[in-house]
Design a protein around this motif. Structure first.
Motif, mmCIF file in Angstrom:
data_model
loop_
_atom_site.group_PDB
_atom_site.id
_atom_site.type_symbol
_atom_site.label_atom_id
_atom_site.label_comp_id
_atom_site.label_asym_id
_atom_site.label_seq_id
_atom_site.Cartn_x
_atom_site.Cartn_y
_atom_site.Cartn_z
ATOM 1 N N LEU A 24 -0.151 -10.594 45.810
ATOM 2 C CA LEU A 24 -1.514 -10.824 46.288
ATOM 3 C C LEU A 24 -2.367 -9.572 46.103
ATOM 4 C CD1 LEU A 24 -3.739 -12.379 47.839
ATOM 5 C CD2 LEU A 24 -2.697 -11.499 49.954
ATOM 6 N N GLU A 25 -1.841 -8.424 46.492
ATOM 7 C CA GLU A 25 -2.607 -7.182 46.382
ATOM 8 C C GLU A 25 -2.927 -6.859 44.929
ATOM 9 O OE1 GLU A 25 -0.791 -5.132 50.455
ATOM 10 O OE2 GLU A 25 0.052 -4.607 48.506
ATOM 11 N N GLU A 26 -1.969 -7.054 44.043
ATOM 12 C CA GLU A 26 -2.223 -6.810 42.617
ATOM 13 C C GLU A 26 -3.261 -7.776 42.071
ATOM 14 O OE1 GLU A 26 1.626 -7.165 40.895
ATOM 15 O OE2 GLU A 26 2.413 -5.336 41.864
ATOM 16 N N LYS A 27 -3.222 -9.018 42.536
ATOM 17 C CA LYS A 27 -4.163 -10.033 42.065
ATOM 18 C C LYS A 27 -5.588 -9.689 42.487
ATOM 19 C CE LYS A 27 -4.657 -15.080 41.982
ATOM 20 N NZ LYS A 27 -4.157 -15.229 40.597
ATOM 21 N N VAL A 28 -5.765 -9.317 43.751
ATOM 22 C CA VAL A 28 -7.101 -8.988 44.240
ATOM 23 C C VAL A 28 -7.620 -7.721 43.561
ATOM 24 C CG1 VAL A 28 -8.447 -8.304 46.265
ATOM 25 C CG2 VAL A 28 -6.801 -10.178 46.431
ATOM 26 N N ALA A 29 -6.769 -6.712 43.415
ATOM 27 C CA ALA A 29 -7.191 -5.480 42.743
ATOM 28 C C ALA A 29 -7.681 -5.791 41.326
ATOM 29 C CB ALA A 29 -6.046 -4.477 42.709
ATOM 30 N N ALA A 30 -6.979 -6.663 40.630
ATOM 31 C CA ALA A 30 -7.385 -7.022 39.265
ATOM 32 C C ALA A 30 -8.702 -7.798 39.266
ATOM 33 C CB ALA A 30 -6.281 -7.839 38.600
ATOM 34 N N LEU A 31 -8.852 -8.739 40.200
ATOM 35 C CA LEU A 31 -10.085 -9.523 40.269
ATOM 36 C C LEU A 31 -11.307 -8.649 40.532
ATOM 37 C CD1 LEU A 31 -8.873 -12.631 42.316
ATOM 38 C CD2 LEU A 31 -9.693 -12.643 39.951
ATOM 39 N N GLU A 35 -8.341 -0.092 41.613
ATOM 40 C CA GLU A 35 -7.003 0.420 41.300
ATOM 41 C C GLU A 35 -5.915 -0.203 42.174
ATOM 42 O OE1 GLU A 35 -8.129 4.922 39.697
ATOM 43 O OE2 GLU A 35 -7.107 4.673 41.632
ATOM 44 N N ALA A 36 -6.233 -0.488 43.429
ATOM 45 C CA ALA A 36 -5.197 -0.961 44.347
ATOM 46 C C ALA A 36 -5.838 -1.772 45.464
ATOM 47 C CB ALA A 36 -4.417 0.221 44.928
ATOM 48 N N ALA A 37 -4.979 -2.456 46.225
ATOM 49 C CA ALA A 37 -5.473 -3.288 47.321
ATOM 50 C C ALA A 37 -4.428 -3.312 48.430
ATOM 51 C CB ALA A 37 -5.788 -4.700 46.841
ATOM 52 N N LEU A 38 -4.856 -3.788 49.610
ATOM 53 C CA LEU A 38 -3.988 -3.804 50.788
ATOM 54 C C LEU A 38 -4.274 -5.049 51.617
ATOM 55 C CD1 LEU A 38 -1.904 -2.125 52.510
ATOM 56 C CD2 LEU A 38 -3.894 -1.272 53.780
ATOM 57 N N PHE A 39 -3.225 -5.806 51.937
ATOM 58 C CA PHE A 39 -3.330 -7.003 52.765
ATOM 59 C C PHE A 39 -3.392 -6.589 54.229
ATOM 60 C CE2 PHE A 39 -0.963 -10.917 54.497
ATOM 61 C CZ PHE A 39 -2.107 -11.696 54.533
ATOM 62 N N VAL A 40 -4.400 -7.101 54.956
ATOM 63 C CA VAL A 40 -4.564 -6.768 56.370
ATOM 64 C C VAL A 40 -4.759 -8.068 57.159
ATOM 65 C CG1 VAL A 40 -5.562 -4.509 55.874
ATOM 66 C CG2 VAL A 40 -7.082 -6.472 56.156
ATOM 67 N N PRO A 41 -4.503 -8.035 58.474
ATOM 68 C CA PRO A 41 -4.560 -9.273 59.254
ATOM 69 C C PRO A 41 -5.939 -9.911 59.360
ATOM 70 C CG PRO A 41 -3.233 -7.639 60.400
ATOM 71 C CD PRO A 41 -3.895 -6.946 59.257
ATOM 72 N N SER A 42 -7.017 -9.117 59.349
ATOM 73 C CA SER A 42 -8.341 -9.698 59.595
ATOM 74 C C SER A 42 -9.431 -8.910 58.891
ATOM 75 C CB SER A 42 -8.639 -9.732 61.100
ATOM 76 O OG SER A 42 -8.871 -8.419 61.590
ATOM 77 N N GLY A 43 -10.602 -9.552 58.760
ATOM 78 C CA GLY A 43 -11.748 -8.877 58.177
ATOM 79 C C GLY A 43 -12.255 -7.758 59.063
ATOM 80 N N THR A 44 -12.202 -7.944 60.370
ATOM 81 C CA THR A 44 -12.628 -6.888 61.287
ATOM 82 C C THR A 44 -11.768 -5.643 61.103
ATOM 83 O OG1 THR A 44 -13.509 -8.433 62.925
ATOM 84 C CG2 THR A 44 -12.849 -6.270 63.721
ATOM 85 N N MET A 45 -10.458 -5.837 61.003
ATOM 86 C CA MET A 45 -9.584 -4.686 60.764
ATOM 87 C C MET A 45 -9.843 -4.078 59.388
ATOM 88 S SD MET A 45 -5.413 -4.250 60.858
ATOM 89 C CE MET A 45 -5.247 -4.516 62.614
ATOM 90 N N GLY A 46 -10.088 -4.930 58.397
ATOM 91 C CA GLY A 46 -10.356 -4.414 57.058
ATOM 92 C C GLY A 46 -11.589 -3.535 57.025
ATOM 93 N N VAL A 195 -8.171 -8.763 52.447
ATOM 94 C CA VAL A 195 -7.625 -7.765 51.531
ATOM 95 C C VAL A 195 -8.668 -6.677 51.322
ATOM 96 C CG1 VAL A 195 -6.621 -7.309 49.261
ATOM 97 C CG2 VAL A 195 -6.247 -9.531 50.367
ATOM 98 N N VAL A 196 -8.237 -5.430 51.475
ATOM 99 C CA VAL A 196 -9.069 -4.257 51.227
ATOM 100 C C VAL A 196 -8.722 -3.722 49.846
ATOM 101 C CG1 VAL A 196 -9.426 -1.855 51.903
ATOM 102 C CG2 VAL A 196 -9.320 -3.650 53.647
ATOM 103 N N ALA A 197 -9.735 -3.299 49.086
ATOM 104 C CA ALA A 197 -9.487 -2.775 47.747
ATOM 105 C C ALA A 197 -10.257 -1.482 47.532
ATOM 106 C CB ALA A 197 -9.867 -3.797 46.680
ATOM 107 N N GLY A 198 -9.705 -0.617 46.682
ATOM 108 C CA GLY A 198 -10.328 0.662 46.367
ATOM 109 C C GLY A 198 -9.444 1.441 45.409
ATOM 110 N N SER A 199 -9.600 2.742 45.397
ATOM 111 C CA SER A 199 -8.753 3.591 44.553
ATOM 112 C C SER A 199 -7.343 3.684 45.140
ATOM 113 C CB SER A 199 -9.350 4.994 44.448
ATOM 114 O OG SER A 199 -9.257 5.660 45.705
ATOM 115 N N LYS A 200 -6.395 4.172 44.356
ATOM 116 C CA LYS A 200 -5.021 4.326 44.846
ATOM 117 C C LYS A 200 -4.972 5.278 46.035
ATOM 118 C CE LYS A 200 -2.652 3.285 40.490
ATOM 119 N NZ LYS A 200 -1.784 3.817 39.412
#
Length: 350
Positions: A24-31, A35-46, A195-200
């Motif tokens: 999932l993280e690789e898919k979102v980062a590519a979309l 460079e990278a992404a991180l799965f988190v429980p909620s948008g508020t936490m993200g 999912v949060v995305a940004g640099s590595k």
């Protein structure tokens, strides 16, 4: 989606060993061309993770729209938990803000002031009716923030709705953003997660913050699988949801606008904001009535229909179309709304 969840291969994501979360993280980062992404429980936490990650020094200040979700609906977490000072920019009716005002609010070097660390935007913008931020404005914002040396974080809870409305890849919308948080459980229909995305380097810091905030999950691939399914199967259907909103907006407009009003041209995506005169009927009362079914109504319409909406302000109601609704559902909603509007008109003598 449930079948995908049941079939998902699992591991321990706290140790980076869950293959479905990693996918999932690789898919979102590519979309998003990140460079990278991180799965988190909620948008508020993200959003909280991203703001804190950009604002490591206490006494930092973040510029946010005065109608933004981060400012209004996340319990002031950036200050409550992170010691970050929010400074608001006036959101314009299209969800943007004046870039000249933004420049004026950026702090210079003064021992009395906090240090401006970040600019936050929201796309689509919830409180102005799910509007899509114009690409030209995003480009101008990106240019201004590069000049000022400030990163941009996008609360992209409904980013894929924006991409569908603009008919561009999501990566085009976030190309000037240092970070973005996208929601899997809004219009995409997953049960949980963002999912949060940004640099590595940014995602490494985000992972540490996720852990201290209690967001580290173990065999969370069972949840990530729903997100992958949503990206593959629900995202392509978002234009249908937008078309449904237009059907509802046109039907309400045809009722004459005495009890409730809306602007079909201002409904860009899957959110419709209805305005009403609280001296005639309050938003709360309309929401209550739409969640009820009377015997007279059932006899007139031939069905029992419950519509759940949100009283957004003292004069506004938010209606959101989601991915499980069908054409028949929308027609039933429209018939009920027209019936209820006539009922209130009769009661008010309008």
């Amino acid at each position: 989606m449930k079948e995908a969840m049941l079939a998902a291969p699992l591991g321990d994501d706290v140790f980076g060993e869950d293959p479905t979360v990693n996918a999932l993280e690789e898919k979102v980062a590519a979309l998003l061309a990140m460079e990278a992404a991180l799965f988190v429980p909620s948008g508020t936490m993200g959003n909280l993770i991203c703001v804190l990650n950009h604002s490591r020094m206490r006494g930092s200040e973040v510029l946010v729209g005065h109608l933004s979700h981060i400012h209004l609906w996340e319990q002031g977490g950036v200050s409550q938990l992170g010691g970050v000072h929010p400074r608001t920019l006036k959101n314009l009716p299209d969800g943007t803000f004046d870039l000249r005002e933004m420049r004026q609010l950026v702090r210079g070097e003064n021992v009395h002031w906090p240090v401006t660390s970040l600019v936050c935007i929201e796309n689509t913008h919830n409180m102005v009716g799910g509007k899509v931020l114009p690409l030209t404005w995003l480009d101008q914002l990106g240019s201004a923030c590069r000049e000022l040396g400030l990163p941009i974080h996008m609360d992209g809870a409904r980013l894929f709705n924006a991409a569908a409305a603009l008919q561009v890849p999501a990566s085009r919308i976030v190309r000037d953003c240092a970070s973005v948080s996208v929601c899997l459980s809004k219009g995409l229909g997953a049960p949980i997660g963002s999912v949060v995305a940004g640099s590595k380097d940014f995602i490494y810091g985000a992972k540490r913050l996720r852990k201290v905030l209690g967001g580290g999950m173990r065999q969370s691939g069972v949840l990530a699988a729903a997100g992958i399914y949503a990206l593959d199967h629900v995202v392509p259907t978002l234009p249908r949801d937008h078309a449904y909103v237009q059907d509802i907006a046109r039907a309400i407009t045809q009722c004459g606008g005495v009890i409730v009003r809306c602007d079909p041209s201002g409904a860009h995506t899957n959110i419709l904001v209805l305005e009403c005169d609280p001296e005639v009927v309050t938003p709360m009362r309309i929401c209550q009535r739409m969640a009820e079914v009377t015997d007279e109504e059932e006899a007139a319409l031939g069905e029992r229909v419950i519509v759940r909406m949100l009283s957004l302000t003292d004069t506004a109601i938010r209606l959101v179309v989601h991915c499980d609704l069908t054409h028949d559902d929308i027609q039933s909603l429209i018939k009920k709304f027209q019936y209820v509007i006539k009922e209130f008109e009769s009661q008010s003598g309008r």
